[in-house]
Write a protein that holds these residues in place. Structure first.
Motif, PDB file in Angstrom:
ATOM      1  N   PHE A 291       1.421   3.283  -8.121  1.00 11.31           N
ATOM      2  CA  PHE A 291       0.515   3.176  -7.371  1.00 11.31           C
ATOM      3  C   PHE A 291      -0.697   3.753  -8.314  1.00 11.31           C
TER       4      PHE A 291
ATOM      5  N   GLU B  43      -1.941   3.659   6.045  1.00  6.88           N
ATOM      6  CA  GLU B  43      -2.409   4.863   5.034  1.00  6.88           C
ATOM      7  C   GLU B  43      -2.488   4.050   3.700  1.00  6.88           C
ATOM      8  N   PHE B  44      -1.322   2.733   4.036  1.00  9.81           N
ATOM      9  CA  PHE B  44      -1.502   2.326   2.681  1.00  9.81           C
ATOM     10  C   PHE B  44      -3.200   1.548   2.114  1.00  9.81           C
ATOM     11  N   ASN B  45      -3.238   0.879   3.221  1.00 21.72           N
ATOM     12  CA  ASN B  45      -4.403   0.038   3.534  1.00 21.72           C
ATOM     13  C   ASN B  45      -6.154   1.460   3.346  1.00 21.72           C
ATOM     14  N   ASP B  46      -5.701   2.572   3.742  1.00 22.22           N
ATOM     15  CA  ASP B  46      -6.761   3.509   3.702  1.00 22.22           C
ATOM     16  C   ASP B  46      -6.896   4.731   2.642  1.00 22.22           C
ATOM     17  N   LYS B  47      -5.485   3.613   1.520  1.00 24.43           N
ATOM     18  CA  LYS B  47      -5.498   5.143   0.154  1.00 24.43           C
ATOM     19  C   LYS B  47      -5.311   6.637   0.585  1.00 24.43           C
ATOM     20  N   VAL B  48      -4.400   6.394   1.915  1.00 30.52           N
ATOM     21  CA  VAL B  48      -4.671   8.264   1.767  1.00 30.52           C
ATOM     22  C   VAL B  48      -3.553   8.251   1.308  1.00 30.52           C
TER      23      VAL B  48
ATOM     24  N   SER C  46      -1.540  11.535  -6.096  1.00 26.33           N
ATOM     25  CA  SER C  46      -2.619  12.123  -7.037  1.00 26.33           C
ATOM     26  C   SER C  46      -2.494  13.237  -6.818  1.00 26.33           C
TER      27      SER C  46
ATOM     28  N   GLU D 252      -2.244   7.049  -1.728  1.00 27.79           N
ATOM     29  CA  GLU D 252      -2.117   6.752  -3.026  1.00 27.79           C
ATOM     30  C   GLU D 252      -2.838   8.741  -3.875  1.00 27.79           C
ATOM     31  N   LEU D 253      -3.896   8.721  -2.519  1.00 31.05           N
ATOM     32  CA  LEU D 253      -5.014  10.082  -2.301  1.00 31.05           C
ATOM     33  C   LEU D 253      -3.838  11.049  -2.917  1.00 31.05           C
TER      34      LEU D 253
END
Length: 256
Positions: free
Chosen positions: A256, A78-83, A89, A85-86
């Motif tokens: 983030f 999830e960190f690498n796929d920016k999940v 947000s 952060e999404l």
């Protein structure tokens, strides 16, 4: 508060199902049962006790390894796929995201404890197997919370898994370390020995007593007493509160 938590927990469980984690657990159970059947052929006496002890040991370690690996790799993905952060947000408290992930992983831990305790009823009385499984669930909840804390702090698969492995092995063996520190092979009892004893006792005070949880003796000899089960529940509650507080503090300070 529950409105954002439940969908996140549901998504976490769906991810575990898509990764075939429960199927892997069933395969481990089948392999363990096959191994115990082989032992039944070679054991001369007390074959049921030997089968229960070895199967319990394999399933306990397997459950911890599977759960910790899934929690760490899932969060890093999830960190690498920016999940993350999404999700963060959106107008969503970070605590809701954390407790949603924790609830999903905790439900998975309970499912693994149930799957791994049912086969033990074939070799031990059902009440004793049920209490063993209940203790395993508590142990897995502590491992889940610590894995979440490590992956939020370190954000790397190898580092987080190494930290979880070190924590688990030390918590399982700290009582033996206390015995060895209190009774050294040499007869010298100086300041150095007192310092070693103090350090080992301090580590034992901080860590949960995982060696007193999910004991194989509960399956072979007698069920745990009410005081032992109460101690398991108390330790689980205390360490869940501490680890969740530390993980939330670390999550709140991240940018983030």
């Amino acid at each position: 508060m529950l409105h954002p938590i439940l969908p996140i927990a549901r998504y976490t469980l769906l991810e575990a199902l898509r990764n075939r984690l429960l199927w892997l657990a069933l395969i481990l159970v089948v392999c363990g049962l096959a191994f115990t059947q082989f032992l039944q052929q070679v054991a001369i006496t007390e074959s049921n006790q030997i089968q229960a002890a070895l199967l319990a040991a394999v399933l306990r370690v397997g459950a911890v390894f599977m759960l910790a690996s899934f929690v760490v790799t899932s969060m890093v993905r999830e960190f690498n796929d920016k999940v993350m952060e999404l999700i963060l947000s959106r107008p969503l408290p970070r605590s809701s995201y954390f407790f949603g992930k924790l609830a999903g992983y905790a439900a998975l831990a309970l499912a693994l404890a149930l799957i791994f305790s049912l086969p033990l009823a074939l070799f031990a009385p059902a009440p004793q197997a049920a209490l063993w499984g209940l203790s395993l669930a508590c142990e897995l909840l502590i491992v889940t919370a610590f894995s979440l804390f490590c992956v939020l702090s370190l954000a790397q698969v190898i580092s987080a898994l190494a930290a979880v492995a070190g924590f688990y092995l030390l918590a399982r063996s700290v009582s033996a370390l206390q015995i060895m520190a209190a009774r050294p092979l040499s007869d010298i009892h100086g300041v150095g020995q007192q310092v070693v004893n103090f350090i080992v006792d301090a580590i034992a005070f901080v860590l949960p007593g995982l060696d007193r949880m999910t004991q194989t003796a509960w399956l072979i000899y007698s069920a745990p007493s009410a005081a032992e089960i109460t101690g398991v529940f108390a330790q689980t509650a205390v360490y869940l509160l501490l680890l969740c507080g530390a993980a939330l503090f670390d999550l709140q300070r991240k940018n983030f």
